[in-house]
Design an enzyme around this catalytic site. Sequence first.
Site, mmCIF file in Angstrom:
data_model
loop_
_atom_site.group_PDB
_atom_site.id
_atom_site.type_symbol
_atom_site.label_atom_id
_atom_site.label_comp_id
_atom_site.label_asym_id
_atom_site.label_seq_id
_atom_site.Cartn_x
_atom_site.Cartn_y
_atom_site.Cartn_z
ATOM 1 N N CYS A 34 0.814 -1.224 0.000
ATOM 2 C CA CYS A 34 0.000 0.000 0.000
ATOM 3 C C CYS A 34 0.844 1.269 0.000
ATOM 4 O O CYS A 34 0.311 2.361 -0.142
ATOM 5 C CB CYS A 34 -0.927 0.016 1.202
ATOM 6 N N CYS A 105 -1.230 -4.775 7.141
ATOM 7 C CA CYS A 105 -0.889 -3.581 7.920
ATOM 8 C C CYS A 105 -0.129 -3.959 9.190
ATOM 9 O O CYS A 105 0.760 -3.229 9.625
ATOM 10 C CB CYS A 105 -2.147 -2.824 8.311
#
Length: 135
Positions: A34, A105
Amino acid sequence: MQYSDKVIEHFSNPHNVGEIENASGVGTVGNAKCGDIMRIYLDIDEDTKIIKDCKFKTFGCGAAIATSSMATDMVIGKTIYEAMEVTNKAVMEALDGLPPVKVHCSLLAEESIHAALWDYCKKHNVDIPGLKEPK
Ligand code: FES
Ligand code: FES
Protein backbone atom coordinates in the site's frame (compact mmCIF):
# COMPACT_ATOMS: atom_id res chain seq x y z
CA MET A 1 -15.59 -3.78 7.61
CA GLN A 2 -15.57 -4.89 11.26
CA TYR A 3 -12.96 -3.49 13.61
CA SER A 4 -12.67 -4.76 17.18
CA ASP A 5 -13.16 -2.35 20.08
CA LYS A 6 -9.47 -2.63 20.88
CA VAL A 7 -8.45 -1.61 17.35
CA ILE A 8 -10.77 1.40 17.52
CA GLU A 9 -9.47 2.29 20.99
CA HIS A 10 -5.80 2.18 19.90
CA PHE A 11 -6.56 4.03 16.68
CA SER A 12 -8.49 6.78 18.47
CA ASN A 13 -5.91 7.19 21.23
CA PRO A 14 -2.62 5.69 20.05
CA HIS A 15 0.09 5.08 22.65
CA ASN A 16 3.80 5.87 22.19
CA VAL A 17 3.50 8.24 19.24
CA GLY A 18 6.59 10.34 18.56
CA GLU A 19 10.35 10.14 18.29
CA ILE A 20 13.21 9.31 20.66
CA GLU A 21 16.24 11.54 20.47
CA ASN A 22 19.52 9.62 20.28
CA ALA A 23 17.59 6.36 20.03
CA SER A 24 19.52 3.11 20.51
CA GLY A 25 17.98 1.78 17.31
CA VAL A 26 15.74 3.15 14.56
CA GLY A 27 13.91 1.15 11.92
CA THR A 28 11.89 2.37 8.96
CA VAL A 29 9.82 0.07 6.82
CA GLY A 30 7.58 0.64 3.83
CA ASN A 31 4.63 -1.57 3.02
CA ALA A 32 5.05 -2.81 -0.54
CA LYS A 33 1.33 -3.47 -0.80
CA CYS A 34 0.00 0.00 0.00
CA GLY A 35 3.02 2.34 0.18
CA ASP A 36 2.51 3.20 3.84
CA ILE A 37 5.53 3.86 6.06
CA MET A 38 6.33 3.14 9.71
CA ARG A 39 9.32 4.23 11.78
CA ILE A 40 10.16 2.75 15.19
CA TYR A 41 12.56 4.20 17.77
CA LEU A 42 13.98 2.05 20.58
CA ASP A 43 15.65 3.13 23.80
CA ILE A 44 17.58 0.11 25.07
CA ASP A 45 19.40 -0.26 28.37
CA GLU A 46 22.98 -1.15 27.55
CA ASP A 47 23.48 -3.55 30.48
CA THR A 48 20.15 -5.34 30.86
CA LYS A 49 19.18 -5.12 27.16
CA ILE A 50 15.69 -4.13 28.29
CA ILE A 51 13.68 -1.87 26.00
CA LYS A 52 13.01 1.12 28.23
CA ASP A 53 11.02 3.07 25.69
CA CYS A 54 9.66 2.68 22.20
CA LYS A 55 8.00 5.28 20.01
CA PHE A 56 6.59 5.21 16.52
CA LYS A 57 5.59 7.37 13.61
CA THR A 58 3.27 5.91 11.05
CA PHE A 59 2.04 7.29 7.78
CA GLY A 60 -0.69 4.77 7.24
CA CYS A 61 -4.17 3.54 7.76
CA GLY A 62 -6.03 3.09 11.02
CA ALA A 63 -5.07 -0.56 11.31
CA ALA A 64 -1.38 0.33 10.90
CA ILE A 65 -1.67 2.95 13.65
CA ALA A 66 -3.54 0.59 15.98
CA THR A 67 -0.95 -2.18 15.46
CA SER A 68 1.94 0.26 16.03
CA SER A 69 0.33 1.43 19.25
CA MET A 70 -0.20 -2.12 20.51
CA ALA A 71 3.19 -3.42 19.31
CA THR A 72 5.10 -0.58 21.00
CA ASP A 73 3.16 -1.22 24.22
CA MET A 74 4.09 -4.89 24.01
CA VAL A 75 7.86 -4.44 23.51
CA ILE A 76 8.36 -1.87 26.27
CA GLY A 77 9.78 -3.63 29.33
CA LYS A 78 10.90 -6.67 27.35
CA THR A 79 14.50 -7.53 26.60
CA ILE A 80 15.62 -7.27 22.98
CA TYR A 81 15.49 -11.09 22.86
CA GLU A 82 11.95 -11.30 24.25
CA ALA A 83 10.87 -8.59 21.80
CA MET A 84 11.22 -11.20 19.04
CA GLU A 85 8.04 -12.77 20.45
CA VAL A 86 6.08 -9.68 19.45
CA THR A 87 5.10 -11.01 16.04
CA ASN A 88 2.37 -9.60 13.85
CA LYS A 89 0.27 -12.59 14.90
CA ALA A 90 0.75 -11.79 18.59
CA VAL A 91 -0.11 -8.13 17.98
CA MET A 92 -3.24 -9.04 16.01
CA GLU A 93 -4.34 -11.41 18.76
CA ALA A 94 -3.82 -8.70 21.36
CA LEU A 95 -6.06 -6.45 19.27
CA ASP A 96 -8.76 -9.16 19.06
CA GLY A 97 -8.10 -9.59 15.35
CA LEU A 98 -8.05 -7.51 12.20
CA PRO A 99 -10.22 -7.73 9.08
CA PRO A 100 -8.48 -10.03 6.53
CA VAL A 101 -7.68 -7.22 4.08
CA LYS A 102 -5.90 -5.36 6.89
CA VAL A 103 -3.55 -8.17 7.93
CA HIS A 104 -0.74 -6.74 5.80
CA CYS A 105 -0.89 -3.58 7.92
CA SER A 106 0.13 -5.52 11.03
CA LEU A 107 3.29 -6.70 9.24
CA LEU A 108 4.63 -3.15 9.29
CA ALA A 109 4.90 -3.15 13.09
CA GLU A 110 6.79 -6.44 13.29
CA GLU A 111 9.08 -5.52 10.42
CA SER A 112 9.91 -2.05 11.72
CA ILE A 113 10.62 -3.36 15.24
CA HIS A 114 12.96 -5.93 13.68
CA ALA A 115 14.60 -3.21 11.58
CA ALA A 116 15.15 -1.08 14.72
CA LEU A 117 16.57 -4.10 16.60
CA TRP A 118 18.85 -4.80 13.64
CA ASP A 119 20.05 -1.21 13.69
CA TYR A 120 20.82 -1.53 17.40
CA CYS A 121 22.62 -4.87 16.98
CA LYS A 122 24.78 -3.52 14.16
CA LYS A 123 25.82 -0.49 16.20
CA HIS A 124 26.51 -2.47 19.38
CA ASN A 125 27.82 -5.75 18.02
CA VAL A 126 24.98 -7.75 19.53
CA ASP A 127 23.39 -10.88 18.09
CA ILE A 128 19.69 -11.72 18.50
CA PRO A 129 18.86 -15.32 17.54
CA GLY A 130 16.32 -15.43 14.71
CA LEU A 131 16.69 -11.78 13.74
CA LYS A 132 17.18 -11.30 10.02
CA GLU A 133 18.55 -8.34 8.13
CA PRO A 134 15.65 -6.14 6.98
CA LYS A 135 14.90 -6.13 3.27
FE1 FES B 1 -2.35 3.47 2.99
FE2 FES B 1 -4.13 2.05 3.95
S1 FES B 1 -3.43 2.05 1.98
S2 FES B 1 -3.65 3.98 4.49
FE1 FES C 1 -1.36 0.43 4.36
FE2 FES C 1 -2.77 -0.51 6.29
S1 FES C 1 -3.43 -0.09 4.32
S2 FES C 1 -0.67 -0.20 6.25
